[in-house]
Design an enzyme around this catalytic site. Structure first.
Site, PDB file in Angstrom:
ATOM      1  N   ASP A 252     -19.116  -3.723 -89.442  1.00  0.00           N
ATOM      2  CA  ASP A 252     -19.054  -4.513 -88.186  1.00  0.00           C
ATOM      3  C   ASP A 252     -17.528  -5.414 -88.240  1.00  0.00           C
ATOM      4  O   ASP A 252     -17.066  -5.744 -89.176  1.00  0.00           O
ATOM      5  CB  ASP A 252     -20.113  -5.613 -88.160  1.00  0.00           C
ATOM      6  CG  ASP A 252     -21.650  -5.211 -88.028  1.00  0.00           C
ATOM      7  OD1 ASP A 252     -21.397  -4.251 -87.293  1.00  0.00           O
ATOM      8  OD2 ASP A 252     -22.465  -5.754 -88.397  1.00  0.00           O
ATOM      9  N   PRO A 253     -17.103  -5.794 -87.049  1.00  0.00           N
ATOM     10  CA  PRO A 253     -15.748  -6.499 -86.935  1.00  0.00           C
ATOM     11  C   PRO A 253     -15.674  -7.613 -87.801  1.00  0.00           C
ATOM     12  O   PRO A 253     -14.629  -7.928 -88.415  1.00  0.00           O
ATOM     13  CB  PRO A 253     -15.744  -6.703 -85.399  1.00  0.00           C
ATOM     14  CG  PRO A 253     -16.599  -5.783 -84.968  1.00  0.00           C
ATOM     15  CD  PRO A 253     -17.689  -5.402 -85.740  1.00  0.00           C
TER      16      PRO A 253
END
Length: 301
Positions: free
Chosen positions: A47-48
């Site tokens: 995930d970012p």
């Protein structure tokens, strides 16, 4: 004629400590440019907002990506108890809150229900496809959806620390397709207190460990120089979980041409998927049987 791909024919693995606030695809694109590589890919999205190990393959190493993607991975993460969000992490909108806080022993006991072969529903904001669309695109449009539960093998889920009543630090080892955010969401629901992820770090993935990782800041001064290649691991690093067979000179040549290659010695048994080498260099991947390696992928090194 098709347009010729630009870049060097550079091949190998770069193990990156991904920073928060950057997508996995952005890291891959940056490294492809930094190494001036023709091809690049990664073995498992983070995930970012997550940090930690991102295994990036360049060139011919991209052919070994499935063996890392399918391997077990370890995550260390912190769950914030007392609130559910629409993304199941701290970036999302709070949907509901609870004043209930389980004691540490109750929390630890609940973890056993998430170990072994379980069924897990991915987060609404995830890359899962639903009728051809990504779930996160549907979620962003405000439309509600039902995602099907998927099987996941969790080898272990351990409470590492309980710094205060509102937080729990956990470590999970799981197989392909695991969502840490779903674990936090479902654990919070089971405990009746709700929960979401506030920090997430991948510690290892298959044969790669975070101690091997280099940061983008460390790489930056070497972008587009030959010196950057010292951070490039060998193609066969992605095959560490496969047995190796050693090919004869003729066998290596035959395998490069897509034919079964004669094996002179093997760590594999009949029917194993293995990788073949000649004079220490990887030649290809295939199925070992009847004294030969029958290729499924061949390296152009």
């Amino acid at each position: 004629m098709g347009r010729r791909k630009k870049g060097r024919a550079v091949s190998g693995w770069v193990i990156v400590d991904k920073p928060a606030g950057m997508t996995s695809t952005a890291v891959v694109n940056k490294l492809r440019w930094a190494f001036d590589a023709k091809k690049a890919g990664h073995a498992g999205t983070l995930d970012p907002d997550a940090t930690g190990l991102l295994a990036v393959a360049l060139g011919e190493a991209t052919k070994t990506i499935p063996f890392i993607t399918d391997a077990e991975k370890a995550y260390r993460f912190t769950v914030r108890l007392g609130a559910a969000t629409d993304t199941d992490d701290a970036a999302g909108r709070v949907l509901d809150t609870s004043d209930l806080r389980p004691d540490t022993e109750t929390l630890r006991a609940a973890l056993s229900d998430f170990v072994g072969d379980i069924m897990q529903v991915p987060p609404q904001y995830s890359a899962v496809r639903l009728e051809g669309e990504r779930a996160y695109d549907i979620a962003r449009s405000g439309e509600e959806m039902e995602l099907e539960a998927r099987p996941l093998h969790v080898a272990s889920l351990t409470l590492i620390d309980r710094p205060d009543n509102d937080h729990a630090e956990l470590e999970m080892v799981c197989g392909k397709g695991g969502y840490v955010r779903s674990i936090a969401r479902d654990l919070g629901r089971q405990l009746g207190c709700l929960g979401h992820v506030v920090s997430l770090r991948r510690m290892w993935s298959g044969p790669f460990e975070i101690d091997q990782a280099v940061t983008l800041d460390e790489l930056e001064p070497l972008y587009r120089t030959e010196e950057i290649d010292r951070f490039l691991g060998p193609v066969e690093a992605g095959l560490a979980d496969l047995p190796q067979v050693r090919l004869s000179a003729e066998g290596a040549m035959r395998m490069k041409n897509g034919n079964p290659g004669a094996v002179v010695s093997a760590d594999a048994t009949f029917g194993d998927v293995a990788w073949g080498s000649y004079q220490g260099q990887p030649v290809g991947i295939g199925t070992y049987r009847a004294g030969a390696l029958h290729p499924s992928r061949v390296f152009n090194l």
